[in-house]
Write a protein that holds these residues in place. Structure first.
Motif, PDB file in Angstrom:
ATOM      1  N   PRO A   9      -0.301  63.262  93.327  1.00 25.28           N
ATOM      2  CA  PRO A   9      -1.233  63.315  92.199  1.00 25.28           C
ATOM      3  C   PRO A   9      -2.621  63.712  92.692  1.00 25.28           C
ATOM      4  CG  PRO A   9      -0.781  61.044  92.792  1.00 25.28           C
ATOM      5  CD  PRO A   9       0.105  61.895  93.659  1.00 25.28           C
ATOM      6  N   MET A  10      -3.349  64.423  91.836  1.00 22.27           N
ATOM      7  CA  MET A  10      -4.705  64.856  92.166  1.00 22.27           C
ATOM      8  C   MET A  10      -5.659  64.497  91.047  1.00 22.27           C
ATOM      9  SD  MET A  10      -4.469  68.731  93.597  1.00 22.27           S
ATOM     10  CE  MET A  10      -6.220  68.781  93.877  1.00 22.27           C
ATOM     11  N   CYS A  11      -6.925  64.414  91.388  1.00 22.94           N
ATOM     12  CA  CYS A  11      -7.965  64.296  90.381  1.00 22.94           C
ATOM     13  C   CYS A  11      -7.945  65.569  89.541  1.00 22.94           C
ATOM     14  CB  CYS A  11      -9.317  64.135  91.061  1.00 22.94           C
ATOM     15  SG  CYS A  11     -10.705  64.245  89.918  1.00 22.94           S
ATOM     16  N   ARG A  12      -8.137  65.429  88.257  1.00 23.59           N
ATOM     17  CA  ARG A  12      -8.116  66.587  87.369  1.00 23.59           C
ATOM     18  C   ARG A  12      -9.218  67.580  87.715  1.00 23.59           C
ATOM     19  NH1 ARG A  12      -7.935  65.993  80.915  1.00 23.59           N
ATOM     20  NH2 ARG A  12      -9.913  64.972  81.307  1.00 23.59           N
ATOM     21  N   ASN A  13     -10.279  67.113  88.348  1.00 25.01           N
ATOM     22  CA  ASN A  13     -11.379  67.989  88.766  1.00 25.01           C
ATOM     23  C   ASN A  13     -11.191  68.537  90.178  1.00 25.01           C
ATOM     24  OD1 ASN A  13     -12.783  67.601  86.351  1.00 25.01           O
ATOM     25  ND2 ASN A  13     -13.702  65.712  87.123  1.00 25.01           N
ATOM     26  N   SER A  14     -10.033  68.287  90.760  1.00 22.64           N
ATOM     27  CA  SER A  14      -9.710  68.728  92.124  1.00 22.64           C
ATOM     28  C   SER A  14     -10.601  68.086  93.176  1.00 22.64           C
ATOM     29  CB  SER A  14      -9.767  70.261  92.259  1.00 22.64           C
ATOM     30  OG  SER A  14      -8.851  70.858  91.391  1.00 22.64           O
ATOM     31  N   CYS A  15     -11.158  66.916  92.877  1.00 19.90           N
ATOM     32  CA  CYS A  15     -12.013  66.205  93.837  1.00 19.90           C
ATOM     33  C   CYS A  15     -11.206  65.687  95.029  1.00 19.90           C
ATOM     34  CB  CYS A  15     -12.694  65.016  93.176  1.00 19.90           C
ATOM     35  SG  CYS A  15     -13.762  65.417  91.801  1.00 19.90           S
ATOM     36  N   VAL A  16     -10.015  65.147  94.744  1.00 20.78           N
ATOM     37  CA  VAL A  16      -9.266  64.458  95.786  1.00 20.78           C
ATOM     38  C   VAL A  16      -7.792  64.393  95.394  1.00 20.78           C
ATOM     39  CG1 VAL A  16      -9.560  62.144  94.782  1.00 20.78           C
ATOM     40  CG2 VAL A  16      -9.310  62.380  97.256  1.00 20.78           C
ATOM     41  N   ALA A  17      -6.942  64.357  96.390  1.00 22.11           N
ATOM     42  CA  ALA A  17      -5.529  64.045  96.155  1.00 22.11           C
ATOM     43  C   ALA A  17      -5.374  62.539  96.337  1.00 22.11           C
ATOM     44  CB  ALA A  17      -4.633  64.795  97.131  1.00 22.11           C
ATOM     45  N   PHE A  18      -4.634  61.911  95.436  1.00 20.52           N
ATOM     46  CA  PHE A  18      -4.423  60.463  95.512  1.00 20.52           C
ATOM     47  C   PHE A  18      -3.307  60.179  96.513  1.00 20.52           C
ATOM     48  CE2 PHE A  18      -6.409  61.003  91.348  1.00 20.52           C
ATOM     49  CZ  PHE A  18      -7.411  60.046  91.417  1.00 20.52           C
ATOM     50  N   MET A  19      -3.645  60.290  97.790  1.00 11.74           N
ATOM     51  CA  MET A  19      -2.688  60.037  98.861  1.00 11.74           C
ATOM     52  C   MET A  19      -3.429  59.400 100.024  1.00 11.74           C
ATOM     53  SD  MET A  19      -2.127  64.054  99.873  1.00 11.74           S
ATOM     54  CE  MET A  19      -1.240  63.825 101.373  1.00 11.74           C
ATOM     55  N   GLY A  20      -2.684  58.940 101.012  1.00 11.28           N
ATOM     56  CA  GLY A  20      -3.315  58.281 102.149  1.00 11.28           C
ATOM     57  C   GLY A  20      -4.119  57.088 101.685  1.00 11.28           C
ATOM     58  N   PRO A  21      -5.407  57.019 102.076  1.00 11.59           N
ATOM     59  CA  PRO A  21      -6.216  55.854 101.698  1.00 11.59           C
ATOM     60  C   PRO A  21      -6.536  55.795 100.196  1.00 11.59           C
ATOM     61  CG  PRO A  21      -7.555  57.475 102.864  1.00 11.59           C
ATOM     62  CD  PRO A  21      -6.118  57.941 102.944  1.00 11.59           C
ATOM     63  N   TYR A  22      -6.256  56.877  99.461  1.00  5.15           N
ATOM     64  CA  TYR A  22      -6.565  56.916  98.028  1.00  5.15           C
ATOM     65  C   TYR A  22      -5.337  56.705  97.150  1.00  5.15           C
ATOM     66  CZ  TYR A  22     -10.459  59.243 100.306  1.00  5.15           C
ATOM     67  OH  TYR A  22     -11.488  59.552 101.149  1.00  5.15           O
ATOM     68  N   THR A  23      -4.201  56.410  97.735  1.00  4.70           N
ATOM     69  CA  THR A  23      -2.947  56.279  97.000  1.00  4.70           C
ATOM     70  C   THR A  23      -3.028  55.267  95.865  1.00  4.70           C
ATOM     71  OG1 THR A  23      -1.688  56.892  98.953  1.00  4.70           O
ATOM     72  CG2 THR A  23      -0.485  55.739  97.236  1.00  4.70           C
ATOM     73  N   ASP A  24      -3.642  54.134  96.107  1.00  2.68           N
ATOM     74  CA  ASP A  24      -3.650  53.048  95.122  1.00  2.68           C
ATOM     75  C   ASP A  24      -4.778  53.146  94.086  1.00  2.68           C
ATOM     76  OD1 ASP A  24      -1.403  51.935  96.301  1.00  2.68           O
ATOM     77  OD2 ASP A  24      -2.599  50.765  97.721  1.00  2.68           O
ATOM     78  N   LEU A  25      -5.641  54.151  94.206  1.00  2.00           N
ATOM     79  CA  LEU A  25      -6.720  54.292  93.230  1.00  2.00           C
ATOM     80  C   LEU A  25      -6.161  54.795  91.896  1.00  2.00           C
ATOM     81  CD1 LEU A  25      -9.558  56.032  95.313  1.00  2.00           C
ATOM     82  CD2 LEU A  25      -9.372  53.622  94.699  1.00  2.00           C
ATOM     83  N   ASP A  26      -6.713  54.301  90.800  1.00  2.00           N
ATOM     84  CA  ASP A  26      -6.329  54.776  89.468  1.00  2.00           C
ATOM     85  C   ASP A  26      -7.273  55.861  88.958  1.00  2.00           C
ATOM     86  OD1 ASP A  26      -4.059  53.167  89.139  1.00  2.00           O
ATOM     87  OD2 ASP A  26      -5.324  51.454  88.627  1.00  2.00           O
ATOM     88  N   CYS A  27      -8.465  55.939  89.565  1.00  2.00           N
ATOM     89  CA  CYS A  27      -9.391  57.024  89.262  1.00  2.00           C
ATOM     90  C   CYS A  27     -10.250  57.257  90.500  1.00  2.00           C
ATOM     91  CB  CYS A  27     -10.252  56.718  88.039  1.00  2.00           C
ATOM     92  SG  CYS A  27     -11.454  55.407  88.268  1.00  2.00           S
ATOM     93  N   TRP A  28     -10.808  58.450  90.575  1.00  2.00           N
ATOM     94  CA  TRP A  28     -11.654  58.789  91.716  1.00  2.00           C
ATOM     95  C   TRP A  28     -13.071  58.323  91.406  1.00  2.00           C
ATOM     96  CZ3 TRP A  28     -11.973  59.264  96.510  1.00  2.00           C
ATOM     97  CH2 TRP A  28     -12.932  60.020  97.158  1.00  2.00           C
ATOM     98  N   PRO A  29     -13.668  57.467  92.249  1.00  2.00           N
ATOM     99  CA  PRO A  29     -14.983  56.881  91.949  1.00  2.00           C
ATOM    100  C   PRO A  29     -16.099  57.903  91.730  1.00  2.00           C
ATOM    101  CG  PRO A  29     -13.969  55.762  93.809  1.00  2.00           C
ATOM    102  CD  PRO A  29     -13.096  56.940  93.485  1.00  2.00           C
ATOM    103  N   ASN A  30     -16.042  59.056  92.377  1.00  2.00           N
ATOM    104  CA  ASN A  30     -17.132  60.031  92.247  1.00  2.00           C
ATOM    105  C   ASN A  30     -17.229  60.638  90.858  1.00  2.00           C
ATOM    106  OD1 ASN A  30     -17.507  59.459  94.895  1.00  2.00           O
ATOM    107  ND2 ASN A  30     -17.053  61.492  95.658  1.00  2.00           N
ATOM    108  N   CYS A  31     -16.102  60.924  90.208  1.00  2.00           N
ATOM    109  CA  CYS A  31     -16.153  61.554  88.882  1.00  2.00           C
ATOM    110  C   CYS A  31     -15.519  60.679  87.803  1.00  2.00           C
ATOM    111  CB  CYS A  31     -15.461  62.913  88.905  1.00  2.00           C
ATOM    112  SG  CYS A  31     -13.680  62.818  89.128  1.00  2.00           S
TER     113      CYS A  31
END
Length: 173
Positions: A9-31
């Protein structure tokens, strides 16, 4: 070949892929864009990766394509023999095998007869007017095959690409 893509899964704005240390995030904090569509629960955007290892193994397993891997080895030996018999001169440059970078790496032992040489190519495209590039594709080309074969559809291997799911799963705010 039976090899399936690995979906991230990726952020809709292409900020980050939800993998590795971001796997458990439900949204990307920056956007603050969510990972999932609130209606369907599906990822709003996906990034697909095709692992090259299993694809190469499948090609080696098939007798026809396994023979095609021999092209680079035999052509390289032919070129080296010509270089030795012509005082280091090559009459014509027909393929990347004739290039000095490739031949130096063969001579130094960095590329051996049992290696597979791949070309990695990446490109992006702007799909919508006045918007940053929204589509990316990566491909592998198996350089061990003859030029007549290596660029055919069966041997230009998609490595990954971004799939935007948002138009099919609109956000309701």
């Amino acid at each position: 070949m039976g090899v399936e893509s690995i979906v991230h899964p990726m952020c809709r704005n292409s900020c980050v892929a939800f993998m590795g240390p971001y796997t458990d995030l439900d949204c990307w904090p920056n956007c603050e864009e969510p990972k999932h569509c609130p209606i369907s629960g599906k990822y709003l955007q996906e990034f697909h990766t095709m692992p090259i290892g299993p694809i190469l193994q499948a090609l080696w397993h098939d007798p026809t394509s396994a023979r095609q891997f021999e092209y680079r080895r035999s052509k390289t030996h032919e070129i080296i023999d010509k270089l030795r018999s012509n005082s280091g001169n090559i009459a014509s440059y027909e393929d990347f095998f004739h290039g000095s970078d490739y031949l130096e790496n063969v001579q130094n032992g960095n590329i051996t007869d049992t290696d597979i040489v791949l070309m990695f190519s990446i490109d992006g495209a702007q799909l919508y007017a006045h918007k940053a590039s929204d589509c990316w594709i990566y491909i592998w080309v198996i350089m061990d095959f003859s030029p007549e074969e290596r660029y055919k559809k069966d041997f230009v291997i998609p490595a990954s690409g971004k799939n935007v799911l948002a138009p099919e799963h609109p956000m309701v705010l």
